[in-house]
Write an enzyme that holds these catalytic residues in place. Structure first.
Site, PDB file in Angstrom:
ATOM      1  N   ARG A  37       0.838  -1.201   0.000  1.00  0.00           N
ATOM      2  CA  ARG A  37       0.000   0.000   0.000  1.00  0.00           C
ATOM      3  C   ARG A  37       0.868   1.243   0.000  1.00  0.00           C
ATOM      4  N   GLY A  42      -2.660  -0.785   7.032  1.00  0.00           N
ATOM      5  CA  GLY A  42      -3.564  -1.834   6.560  1.00  0.00           C
ATOM      6  C   GLY A  42      -4.984  -1.365   6.324  1.00  0.00           C
ATOM      7  N   LYS A  53     -14.828   5.703  11.410  1.00  0.00           N
ATOM      8  CA  LYS A  53     -15.123   6.450  12.644  1.00  0.00           C
ATOM      9  C   LYS A  53     -15.103   7.952  12.393  1.00  0.00           C
ATOM     10  N   SER A 144      -7.560  -9.331   5.537  1.00  0.00           N
ATOM     11  CA  SER A 144      -8.774  -9.853   4.899  1.00  0.00           C
ATOM     12  C   SER A 144      -9.225  -8.902   3.800  1.00  0.00           C
ATOM     13  N   GLY A 182     -26.940  -6.877   7.350  1.00  0.00           N
ATOM     14  CA  GLY A 182     -27.191  -6.071   8.559  1.00  0.00           C
ATOM     15  C   GLY A 182     -26.185  -6.391   9.645  1.00  0.00           C
ATOM     16  N   VAL A 238     -31.031 -11.114  -1.239  1.00  0.00           N
ATOM     17  CA  VAL A 238     -30.942 -10.460  -2.547  1.00  0.00           C
ATOM     18  C   VAL A 238     -30.565 -11.535  -3.553  1.00  0.00           C
ATOM     19  N   ASP A 314      -6.581 -10.942  10.940  1.00  0.00           N
ATOM     20  CA  ASP A 314      -7.774 -11.407  10.222  1.00  0.00           C
ATOM     21  C   ASP A 314      -7.535 -12.682   9.419  1.00  0.00           C
ATOM     22  N   ALA A 322      -9.533  -5.194  14.833  1.00  0.00           N
ATOM     23  CA  ALA A 322      -8.207  -4.595  14.886  1.00  0.00           C
ATOM     24  C   ALA A 322      -7.511  -4.876  16.216  1.00  0.00           C
ATOM     25  N   HIS A 445     -19.860   9.128  40.055  1.00  0.00           N
ATOM     26  CA  HIS A 445     -21.215   9.589  39.738  1.00  0.00           C
ATOM     27  C   HIS A 445     -21.150  11.030  39.241  1.00  0.00           C
TER      28      HIS A 445
HETATM   29  P1  FAD Z   1      -5.239  -5.699   7.553  1.00  0.00           P
HETATM   30  O1  FAD Z   1      -5.521  -4.484   8.318  1.00  0.00           O
HETATM   31  O2  FAD Z   1      -6.204  -6.133   6.511  1.00  0.00           O
HETATM   32  O3  FAD Z   1      -3.799  -5.475   6.905  1.00  0.00           O
HETATM   33  C1  FAD Z   1      -3.240  -6.396   6.055  1.00  0.00           C
HETATM   34  C2  FAD Z   1      -2.235  -5.685   5.192  1.00  0.00           C
HETATM   35  O4  FAD Z   1      -1.491  -6.679   4.504  1.00  0.00           O
HETATM   36  C3  FAD Z   1      -2.814  -4.777   4.117  1.00  0.00           C
HETATM   37  O5  FAD Z   1      -2.286  -3.481   4.234  1.00  0.00           O
HETATM   38  C4  FAD Z   1      -2.387  -5.411   2.804  1.00  0.00           C
HETATM   39  O6  FAD Z   1      -2.015  -4.440   1.828  1.00  0.00           O
HETATM   40  C5  FAD Z   1      -1.167  -6.192   3.227  1.00  0.00           C
HETATM   41  N1  FAD Z   1      -0.865  -7.354   2.392  1.00  0.00           N
HETATM   42  C6  FAD Z   1      -1.695  -8.306   1.940  1.00  0.00           C
HETATM   43  N2  FAD Z   1      -1.011  -9.220   1.222  1.00  0.00           N
HETATM   44  C7  FAD Z   1       0.267  -8.808   1.244  1.00  0.00           C
HETATM   45  C8  FAD Z   1       1.465  -9.338   0.689  1.00  0.00           C
HETATM   46  N3  FAD Z   1       1.480 -10.464  -0.016  1.00  0.00           N
HETATM   47  N4  FAD Z   1       2.592  -8.639   0.888  1.00  0.00           N
HETATM   48  C9  FAD Z   1       2.623  -7.486   1.605  1.00  0.00           C
HETATM   49  N5  FAD Z   1       1.532  -6.971   2.174  1.00  0.00           N
HETATM   50  C10 FAD Z   1       0.367  -7.633   1.989  1.00  0.00           C
HETATM   51  N6  FAD Z   1     -12.072  -3.428  13.498  1.00  0.00           N
HETATM   52  C11 FAD Z   1     -12.180  -2.925  14.741  1.00  0.00           C
HETATM   53  O7  FAD Z   1     -11.655  -3.523  15.688  1.00  0.00           O
HETATM   54  N7  FAD Z   1     -12.825  -1.741  14.978  1.00  0.00           N
HETATM   55  C12 FAD Z   1     -13.410  -1.048  13.991  1.00  0.00           C
HETATM   56  O8  FAD Z   1     -13.988   0.012  14.241  1.00  0.00           O
HETATM   57  C13 FAD Z   1     -13.352  -1.560  12.678  1.00  0.00           C
HETATM   58  N8  FAD Z   1     -13.926  -0.900  11.659  1.00  0.00           N
HETATM   59  C14 FAD Z   1     -13.831  -1.404  10.392  1.00  0.00           C
HETATM   60  C15 FAD Z   1     -14.473  -0.729   9.361  1.00  0.00           C
HETATM   61  C16 FAD Z   1     -14.411  -1.212   8.073  1.00  0.00           C
HETATM   62  C17 FAD Z   1     -15.098  -0.462   6.954  1.00  0.00           C
HETATM   63  C18 FAD Z   1     -13.666  -2.397   7.792  1.00  0.00           C
HETATM   64  C19 FAD Z   1     -13.548  -2.920   6.393  1.00  0.00           C
HETATM   65  C20 FAD Z   1     -13.031  -3.085   8.816  1.00  0.00           C
HETATM   66  C21 FAD Z   1     -13.117  -2.598  10.128  1.00  0.00           C
HETATM   67  N9  FAD Z   1     -12.525  -3.268  11.192  1.00  0.00           N
HETATM   68  C22 FAD Z   1     -12.644  -2.776  12.458  1.00  0.00           C
HETATM   69  C23 FAD Z   1     -11.773  -4.509  10.998  1.00  0.00           C
HETATM   70  C24 FAD Z   1     -10.250  -4.218  10.985  1.00  0.00           C
HETATM   71  O9  FAD Z   1      -9.973  -3.301   9.952  1.00  0.00           O
HETATM   72  C25 FAD Z   1      -9.472  -5.501  10.778  1.00  0.00           C
HETATM   73  O10 FAD Z   1      -9.839  -6.454  11.746  1.00  0.00           O
HETATM   74  C26 FAD Z   1      -7.982  -5.244  10.889  1.00  0.00           C
HETATM   75  O11 FAD Z   1      -7.553  -4.297   9.949  1.00  0.00           O
HETATM   76  C27 FAD Z   1      -7.193  -6.538  10.692  1.00  0.00           C
HETATM   77  O12 FAD Z   1      -5.835  -6.272  10.799  1.00  0.00           O
HETATM   78  P2  FAD Z   1      -4.766  -7.179  10.043  1.00  0.00           P
HETATM   79  O13 FAD Z   1      -3.436  -6.621  10.410  1.00  0.00           O
HETATM   80  O14 FAD Z   1      -5.020  -8.608  10.301  1.00  0.00           O
HETATM   81  O15 FAD Z   1      -5.037  -6.975   8.479  1.00  0.00           O
HETATM   82  P1  NAI Z   2     -20.687  -9.111   9.287  1.00  0.00           P
HETATM   83  O1  NAI Z   2     -20.308 -10.533   9.347  1.00  0.00           O
HETATM   84  O2  NAI Z   2     -20.619  -8.282  10.510  1.00  0.00           O
HETATM   85  O3  NAI Z   2     -22.170  -8.945   8.732  1.00  0.00           O
HETATM   86  C1  NAI Z   2     -22.546  -9.469   7.495  1.00  0.00           C
HETATM   87  C2  NAI Z   2     -24.056  -9.629   7.501  1.00  0.00           C
HETATM   88  O4  NAI Z   2     -24.471  -9.941   6.195  1.00  0.00           O
HETATM   89  C3  NAI Z   2     -24.545 -10.750   8.404  1.00  0.00           C
HETATM   90  O5  NAI Z   2     -25.568 -10.253   9.223  1.00  0.00           O
HETATM   91  C4  NAI Z   2     -25.035 -11.802   7.438  1.00  0.00           C
HETATM   92  O6  NAI Z   2     -26.113 -12.561   7.942  1.00  0.00           O
HETATM   93  C5  NAI Z   2     -25.474 -10.937   6.276  1.00  0.00           C
HETATM   94  N1  NAI Z   2     -25.494 -11.605   4.983  1.00  0.00           N
HETATM   95  C6  NAI Z   2     -24.616 -12.507   4.489  1.00  0.00           C
HETATM   96  N2  NAI Z   2     -24.962 -12.847   3.239  1.00  0.00           N
HETATM   97  C7  NAI Z   2     -26.074 -12.145   2.932  1.00  0.00           C
HETATM   98  C8  NAI Z   2     -26.897 -12.046   1.789  1.00  0.00           C
HETATM   99  N3  NAI Z   2     -26.637 -12.745   0.689  1.00  0.00           N
HETATM  100  N4  NAI Z   2     -27.962 -11.218   1.827  1.00  0.00           N
HETATM  101  C9  NAI Z   2     -28.236 -10.489   2.951  1.00  0.00           C
HETATM  102  N5  NAI Z   2     -27.487 -10.544   4.060  1.00  0.00           N
HETATM  103  C10 NAI Z   2     -26.415 -11.352   4.048  1.00  0.00           C
HETATM  104  O7  NAI Z   2     -19.781  -8.496   8.112  1.00  0.00           O
HETATM  105  P2  NAI Z   2     -19.516  -7.005   7.668  1.00  0.00           P
HETATM  106  O8  NAI Z   2     -20.536  -6.099   8.218  1.00  0.00           O
HETATM  107  O9  NAI Z   2     -19.284  -7.062   6.211  1.00  0.00           O
HETATM  108  O10 NAI Z   2     -18.141  -6.702   8.376  1.00  0.00           O
HETATM  109  C11 NAI Z   2     -17.006  -7.554   8.151  1.00  0.00           C
HETATM  110  C12 NAI Z   2     -16.145  -7.598   9.357  1.00  0.00           C
HETATM  111  O11 NAI Z   2     -15.438  -6.379   9.506  1.00  0.00           O
HETATM  112  C13 NAI Z   2     -16.931  -7.750  10.647  1.00  0.00           C
HETATM  113  O12 NAI Z   2     -17.193  -9.103  10.898  1.00  0.00           O
HETATM  114  C14 NAI Z   2     -16.006  -7.188  11.651  1.00  0.00           C
HETATM  115  O13 NAI Z   2     -15.136  -8.201  12.068  1.00  0.00           O
HETATM  116  C15 NAI Z   2     -15.217  -6.144  10.882  1.00  0.00           C
HETATM  117  N6  NAI Z   2     -15.723  -4.807  11.238  1.00  0.00           N
HETATM  118  C16 NAI Z   2     -15.689  -4.409  12.538  1.00  0.00           C
HETATM  119  C17 NAI Z   2     -16.170  -3.187  12.911  1.00  0.00           C
HETATM  120  C18 NAI Z   2     -16.156  -2.813  14.343  1.00  0.00           C
HETATM  121  O14 NAI Z   2     -15.479  -3.462  15.117  1.00  0.00           O
HETATM  122  N7  NAI Z   2     -16.858  -1.773  14.754  1.00  0.00           N
HETATM  123  C19 NAI Z   2     -16.701  -2.234  11.949  1.00  0.00           C
HETATM  124  C20 NAI Z   2     -16.718  -2.769  10.606  1.00  0.00           C
HETATM  125  C21 NAI Z   2     -16.209  -3.996  10.284  1.00  0.00           C
END
Ligand code: FAD
Ligand code: NAI
Length: 466
Positions: A37, A42, A53, A144, A182, A238, A314, A322, A445
């Site tokens: 990246r 990540g 956020k 992931s 959802g 869907v 992940d 995270a 409190h």
């Molecule tokens: P990642 O953060 O996915 O990092 C993996 C990195 O590996 C990437 O930068 C990628 O480029 C790199 N990579 C992949 N393959 C290679 C390769 N071959 N060589 C070199 N680099 C490589 N979690 C929370 O706890 N709180 C939250 O509020 C939250 N909000 C989220 C909101 C969204 C929209 C999404 C999508 C996820 C959210 N998550 C949240 C989940 C969180 O982002 C992940 O659980 C976390 O980033 C996982 O960390 P990781 O280090 O395992 O992998």
């Molecule tokens: P999710 O697993 O939280 O929710 C996916 C939802 O989609 C489930 O309720 C599932 O039943 C539904 N679903 C699956 N297939 C479907 C279909 N064909 N039609 C309709 N509904 C369907 O996954 P999401 O929201 O994509 O997030 C992925 C991951 O990212 C989370 O599991 C979480 O680990 C991480 N994340 C964490 C956050 C946080 O900690 N605040 C914020 C955002 C992501």
């Protein structure tokens, strides 16, 4: 003995990988971290936790001004308008400052950033940006990626069918956004765009939102999001999405089968989960297979079955969060250094950062009942003085404890600051607290956290303010 370029090479600079790299360097190991990246951090920092956020915070402020909350305090405002470009710019500022912060920490700790994607050559060497790099230990932290919905093509640039990355970067407020899924992403990003003015419909396959959370919490979530104006289509799937210009037509039907109907939208957010990412990593070169869910399996110390190759975050089993990845990053580095790195996977808190927030740690009531006899104490936020004063009536705290030992097995909160409150519950449970321990701990409190104390008191039937 073989000579290596590095003691530790971490593949991936997300919360799992960058934390592992920094801890390894702190422990005196010569460390590099590969990521292709443009910026470190990540998914979480670039297209996940942080930008979501930032938009949740900004959209909450907008909603507060617009929906009359300020009036409650006698604050009069004029016409309220949205400058979405400015809101997106402040999101990017947050991302930039935090990803830049990791770059600073790498320099400070002498972690070498190898800018490129790594592919295994053998268990101690990879190719990154055309260069062969060797290491005594290699940590897979590749994270992931979005789970695709068969037959639905995401095009984040066009902005009609988007995944979470596109859903964070929209340059217009959709008129009607349909969220498929959802879960956490669907509800967080659905909340952002609803607050900014979109009509939001959530289509969820299961009969409740937020799978994995406590049953009471899931039911309450549906009530709260409906009250906020989201249209929830539960037990619905869907079956197809057709795009014509800027419009999408979704075909939906009951999950168990039945009559199909259509929904028109100008934006569709696909949020049906995430899956481990190992593309291009060359796991076959080292004979490491993924399991049926695509995950790299490890033992308790985060070792894969290949000597010298470890994995965290992940890409391995467990919740995709995270903080779970970060804790595993610290533990794996400590294990590589010959120390004892441990993560208690039974106590990983989960938080949904909507308003109110939904948080939990430990067992759900349903899972706890399956294990044995339990006691449950519940306290509504409506009876908490601080929440009441702040006009935040929704939610409750629920404490589940073992009927015989009183040891706390699970805590679930819905409150404006549930994400902060759950840290206290997690710490208490980490120390083996009983509900009585929490009930007899002095809480300041007036705070929302007093609701946890009262829920713990309610386990024995004796809360004061209810
Ligand atoms: P990642 O953060 O996915 O990092 C993996 C990195 O590996 C990437 O930068 C990628 O480029 C790199 N990579 C992949 N393959 C290679 C390769 N071959 N060589 C070199 N680099 C490589 N979690 C929370 O706890 N709180 C939250 O509020 C939250 N909000 C989220 C909101 C969204 C929209 C999404 C999508 C996820 C959210 N998550 C949240 C989940 C969180 O982002 C992940 O659980 C976390 O980033 C996982 O960390 P990781 O280090 O395992 O992998
Ligand atoms: P999710 O697993 O939280 O929710 C996916 C939802 O989609 C489930 O309720 C599932 O039943 C539904 N679903 C699956 N297939 C479907 C279909 N064909 N039609 C309709 N509904 C369907 O996954 P999401 O929201 O994509 O997030 C992925 C991951 O990212 C989370 O599991 C979480 O680990 C991480 N994340 C964490 C956050 C946080 O900690 N605040 C914020 C955002 C992501």
């Amino acid at each position: 003995m073989a000579e290596y370029d590095y003691d530790v090479l971490v593949i991936g600079a997300g919360p799992g990988g960058y934390v592992a790299a920094i801890r390894a360097a702190q422990l005196g190991l010569k460390t590099a971290c590969a990521d292709g990246r443009e910026t470190l951090g990540g998914t979480c920092l670039n297209v996940g936790c942080i930008p979501s956020k930032a938009l949740l915070h900004g959209s909450e402020k907008f909603d507060e001004v617009r929906n009359g909350t300020f009036d409650l305090y006698g604050i009069k405002t004029g016409p309220v308008t949205l400058d979405l470009t400015a809101m997106q710019a402040q999101k990017l500022d947050s991302v930039k400052s935090l990803t830049g912060g990791i770059e600073f920490l790498f320099k400070k700790n002498k972690v070498t950033w190898l800018k490129g994607y790594a592919a295994f050559e053998d268990a101690h060497s990879v190719t990154v940006a055309g260069q062969k790099v060797t290491a005594r230990n290699i940590v897979i932290a590749t994270g992931s990626s979005v789970t695709p919905l068969p037959g639905v093509t995401v095009d984040n640039d066009a902005g009609v069918i988007v995944d979470s990355t596109g859903g964070l970067a929209l340059n217009r407020v959709p008129e009607h956004m349909v969220v498929i899924g959802g879960g956490v992403i669907g509800l967080e990003l659905g909340s952002v765009w609803r607050r900014l003015g979109a009509k939001v419909t959530v289509v969820e396959f299961l009969d409740q939102l937020l799978p994995g959370m406590d049953g009471d919490v899931r039911k309450e979530a549906a009530k709260i999001f409906k009250k906020q104006g989201m249209d929830l289509k539960l037990s619905t799937k869907v079956t197809g999405v057709a795009v014509d210009g800027g419009k999408a037509t979704l075909t939906v039907e009951p999950s168990k089968g039945g009559e199909a109907s259509t929904i028109e939208a100008d934006c569709v957010l696909v949020a049906i989960g995430r899956r481990p990412y190992v593309d291009g990593l060359g796991l076959d070169k080292i004979g490491l297979e993924v399991n049926a869910r695509g995950q790299v399996e490890t033992d308790h110390d985060f070792r894969t079955k290949i000597d010298g190759v470890w994995a965290v975050g992940d890409v391995i089993p467990g919740p995709m969060l995270a903080h779970k990845a970060e804790d595993e990053g610290i533990a794996v580095a400590e294990n590589i250094a010959g120390l004892t790195g441990i993560v208690n996977h039974d106590l990983i808190p989960g938080v949904v950062y909507t308003f109110p927030e939904f948080a939990g740690v430990g067992l759900t009531e349903e899972a706890a009942k399956e294990k044995g006899e339990i006691k449950v104490g519940k306290f509504p936020m409506l009876a908490n003085s601080r929440a009441k004063t702040n006009h935040e009536p929704d939610g409750f705290v629920k404490v589940i404890s073992d009927a015989k030992t009183d040891r706390v097995l699970g805590v679930w909160c819905i409150a404006s600051v549930a994400g902060t409150m759950i840290a206290q519950a997690t710490q208490a449970m980490e120390f083996g607290a009983t509900s009585e321990d929490i009930a007899y701990t002095c809480h300041a409190h007036p705070t929302h956290a007093e609701a946890l104390k009262e829920a713990a008191m309610a386990v024995t039937g004796k809360p004061i303010h209810m």
